[in-house]
Motif scaffolding. Sequence first.
Motif, PDB file in Angstrom:
ATOM      1  N   PHE A   1       0.836  -1.197   0.000  1.00 55.73           N
ATOM      2  CA  PHE A   1       0.000   0.000   0.000  1.00 55.73           C
ATOM      3  C   PHE A   1       0.878   1.256   0.000  1.00 55.73           C
ATOM      4  O   PHE A   1       0.614   2.218  -0.730  1.00 55.73           O
ATOM      5  CB  PHE A   1      -0.912  -0.005   1.225  1.00 55.73           C
ATOM      6  CG  PHE A   1      -1.888   1.139   1.290  1.00 55.73           C
ATOM      7  CD1 PHE A   1      -3.048   1.139   0.540  1.00 55.73           C
ATOM      8  CD2 PHE A   1      -1.638   2.223   2.126  1.00 55.73           C
ATOM      9  CE1 PHE A   1      -3.948   2.194   0.609  1.00 55.73           C
ATOM     10  CE2 PHE A   1      -2.529   3.280   2.208  1.00 55.73           C
ATOM     11  CZ  PHE A   1      -3.687   3.267   1.442  1.00 55.73           C
ATOM     12  N   TYR A   2       1.937   1.251   0.805  1.00 61.10           N
ATOM     13  CA  TYR A   2       2.884   2.374   0.832  1.00 61.10           C
ATOM     14  C   TYR A   2       3.473   2.612  -0.552  1.00 61.10           C
ATOM     15  O   TYR A   2       3.579   3.767  -1.009  1.00 61.10           O
ATOM     16  CB  TYR A   2       3.984   2.061   1.846  1.00 61.10           C
ATOM     17  CG  TYR A   2       5.151   3.015   1.861  1.00 61.10           C
ATOM     18  CD1 TYR A   2       4.990   4.361   2.176  1.00 61.10           C
ATOM     19  CD2 TYR A   2       6.442   2.560   1.582  1.00 61.10           C
ATOM     20  CE1 TYR A   2       6.077   5.234   2.204  1.00 61.10           C
ATOM     21  CE2 TYR A   2       7.537   3.419   1.608  1.00 61.10           C
ATOM     22  CZ  TYR A   2       7.339   4.757   1.918  1.00 61.10           C
ATOM     23  OH  TYR A   2       8.419   5.610   1.939  1.00 61.10           O
ATOM     24  N   ALA A   3       3.827   1.546  -1.247  1.00 63.97           N
ATOM     25  CA  ALA A   3       4.366   1.683  -2.600  1.00 63.97           C
ATOM     26  C   ALA A   3       3.321   2.240  -3.557  1.00 63.97           C
ATOM     27  O   ALA A   3       3.626   3.083  -4.415  1.00 63.97           O
ATOM     28  CB  ALA A   3       4.880   0.333  -3.092  1.00 63.97           C
ATOM     29  N   THR A   4       2.080   1.808  -3.390  1.00 69.63           N
ATOM     30  CA  THR A   4       1.003   2.298  -4.263  1.00 69.63           C
ATOM     31  C   THR A   4       0.749   3.783  -4.039  1.00 69.63           C
ATOM     32  O   THR A   4       0.611   4.554  -4.996  1.00 69.63           O
ATOM     33  CB  THR A   4      -0.287   1.485  -4.009  1.00 69.63           C
ATOM     34  OG1 THR A   4      -0.054   0.117  -4.357  1.00 69.63           O
ATOM     35  CG2 THR A   4      -1.452   2.033  -4.826  1.00 69.63           C
ATOM     36  N   VAL A   5       0.682   4.189  -2.788  1.00 77.93           N
ATOM     37  CA  VAL A   5       0.472   5.605  -2.468  1.00 77.93           C
ATOM     38  C   VAL A   5       1.565   6.469  -3.080  1.00 77.93           C
ATOM     39  O   VAL A   5       1.307   7.584  -3.551  1.00 77.93           O
ATOM     40  CB  VAL A   5       0.420   5.812  -0.938  1.00 77.93           C
ATOM     41  CG1 VAL A   5       0.502   7.295  -0.587  1.00 77.93           C
ATOM     42  CG2 VAL A   5      -0.842   5.202  -0.350  1.00 77.93           C
ATOM     43  N   ASN A   6       2.785   5.959  -3.096  1.00 77.90           N
ATOM     44  CA  ASN A   6       3.937   6.728  -3.557  1.00 77.90           C
ATOM     45  C   ASN A   6       4.393   6.332  -4.957  1.00 77.90           C
ATOM     46  O   ASN A   6       5.528   6.629  -5.349  1.00 77.90           O
ATOM     47  CB  ASN A   6       5.084   6.569  -2.562  1.00 77.90           C
ATOM     48  CG  ASN A   6       4.822   7.280  -1.254  1.00 77.90           C
ATOM     49  OD1 ASN A   6       4.907   8.499  -1.175  1.00 77.90           O
ATOM     50  ND2 ASN A   6       4.474   6.514  -0.222  1.00 77.90           N
ATOM     51  N   GLY A   7       3.518   5.690  -5.702  1.00 73.85           N
ATOM     52  CA  GLY A   7       3.878   5.274  -7.048  1.00 73.85           C
ATOM     53  C   GLY A   7       4.217   6.459  -7.945  1.00 73.85           C
ATOM     54  O   GLY A   7       3.573   7.500  -7.882  1.00 73.85           O
ATOM     55  N   VAL A   8       5.241   6.304  -8.757  1.00 72.79           N
ATOM     56  CA  VAL A   8       5.644   7.322  -9.720  1.00 72.79           C
ATOM     57  C   VAL A   8       5.172   6.871 -11.095  1.00 72.79           C
ATOM     58  O   VAL A   8       5.580   5.807 -11.581  1.00 72.79           O
ATOM     59  CB  VAL A   8       7.176   7.525  -9.711  1.00 72.79           C
ATOM     60  CG1 VAL A   8       7.596   8.547 -10.760  1.00 72.79           C
ATOM     61  CG2 VAL A   8       7.628   7.959  -8.325  1.00 72.79           C
ATOM     62  N   HIS A   9       4.297   7.658 -11.684  1.00 74.99           N
ATOM     63  CA  HIS A   9       3.685   7.281 -12.961  1.00 74.99           C
ATOM     64  C   HIS A   9       3.699   8.475 -13.901  1.00 74.99           C
ATOM     65  O   HIS A   9       3.658   9.638 -13.463  1.00 74.99           O
ATOM     66  CB  HIS A   9       2.222   6.844 -12.760  1.00 74.99           C
ATOM     67  CG  HIS A   9       2.030   5.750 -11.762  1.00 74.99           C
ATOM     68  ND1 HIS A   9       2.265   4.423 -12.062  1.00 74.99           N
ATOM     69  CD2 HIS A   9       1.623   5.771 -10.465  1.00 74.99           C
ATOM     70  CE1 HIS A   9       2.011   3.675 -10.989  1.00 74.99           C
ATOM     71  NE2 HIS A   9       1.618   4.481 -10.005  1.00 74.99           N
ATOM     72  N   ASN A  10       3.700   8.187 -15.175  1.00 77.84           N
ATOM     73  CA  ASN A  10       3.467   9.244 -16.140  1.00 77.84           C
ATOM     74  C   ASN A  10       2.080   9.833 -15.905  1.00 77.84           C
ATOM     75  O   ASN A  10       1.125   9.107 -15.609  1.00 77.84           O
ATOM     76  CB  ASN A  10       3.553   8.701 -17.568  1.00 77.84           C
ATOM     77  CG  ASN A  10       4.981   8.410 -17.993  1.00 77.84           C
ATOM     78  OD1 ASN A  10       5.924   8.981 -17.442  1.00 77.84           O
ATOM     79  ND2 ASN A  10       5.162   7.530 -18.963  1.00 77.84           N
TER      80      ASN A  10
END
Length: 489
Positions: free
Chosen positions: A323-332
Amino acid sequence: MSAYKDLMAFQRETSALGQIAGRLGWDQETVMPRGAAAQRAEEMAAIEAVLHARRSDPRVADWLEQARAKDEVEQAQLREIRRAYDRAVKVPADLATAIARVTSAAQGTWAQARADEDVAAFLPALSEVVALKREEGAALAQGGDIYDAMVEDYEPYTTGTQIAEIFDQMRPRLVALRAAVLDKPAPPGLTGSFDELVQMRLSQKLAVTFGYDLNTGRIDKAVHPFSSGSGLDVRITTRTSETDPFNCFYSTIHEVGHAAYEQGIDPDYALTPLGQGVSMGVHESQSRIYENQLGRSRAFTGWLFGQMKDAFGDLGIADEDAFYATVNGVHNGYVRTEADEVQYNLHIMLRFDLERALMAGDLQVADLEAAWNERFKADFGYAIDKPSNGCLQDVHWSVGLFGYFPTYSLGNVYAGCLHQALRNAVPELDGQLAEGDTSGATGWLREKVQQFGGLYAPRDVIERASGMEPGPEPLLEYLESKFGDLYRL
């Protein structure tokens, strides 16, 4: 003492009228009927005429000449009143009124053009706004740099050149970090549908969790989230998306940062120049540290994961780490307000360069869309797909806020300094955040920053709180450490 007392009584009345004008703006963006736009423009023009007359009243100059300050607070009051008066008398009353009228109308034009994906429908209104703001900038600059004069409204004692130097320091490391992160697999996103009423209920809980006092505030919905007011009436807005609850939750936390600043100011300063945030950069330092360093921290997202599961059921996310990774995901992506921490400042740099060129006359309004699209493609590597994701996405230029955008990145820089000092001052912070307790952080920020309002100059506020001269290094180190760990760089 009579001159000082008379001046402050006059100032409090002026500030009260300014709050009323702000409430009209809040109403326009939240609940005003669409058909009322033309009348609202006249109402805003009328109150601006009254405000400008008071701000440039010759009696203010007389009182300033006679008044004597007996302590630090009174010195700061006189300093800020003098600064505002010196600016007000440079702007003709009819110009100030025209700007209020035109920007109020242009805001409605922008909203409709954005909904219709029709840049051409907005350009005539924007051309009028730009022409009026350049005229105002020239009046304020008195032969100096027009853009510097505009920045002074939002970040006193700072110039466009100083901002450009900070951005030049930040850009290479941000671009390198962005490239390294986007070269790695992206974390999974949320799937499913998220009831918007449930989002608003959890949004309110988050607001209270971060210290927002609903007894003197309220939460509404708007196309573009914002905070409005000061003292005993500080309102925020958020927005919802059925497929993206993070948009709602982090918009709310961000705006609570602004609102908490206003609610945290010493009440003795109410309706005076010291009774509001000292600058938009310092304001953004509060909203960004609430949203990012606190709200997107590993500790706090662990707590939020449980809250969202309770509210929505299964999220399709395995555990707190995922969840932490999803919240902080870097996306175009195209939209500034939805940008991750790595890319956000690159969005601001784009706007900063374009609006400087507009104010200098080096870029014409008719060429803005093409310039935006070309710059975006160069900076982000892909093309704008529609105007609402391009030059129509932000409300700021429609309402004449030229010089405002760079304060978002200055706020990030300031937040980096504050966060470093906060971590040293509250070593048990992560344990608190993991329990959904933000009081250690928000209490420190209230004590070190918020209570002072406009007492100190912007950079002085940050230096006093953090113990360091403000600069981008702490922010860059924070970003490189956080995302280096997340993406195993």
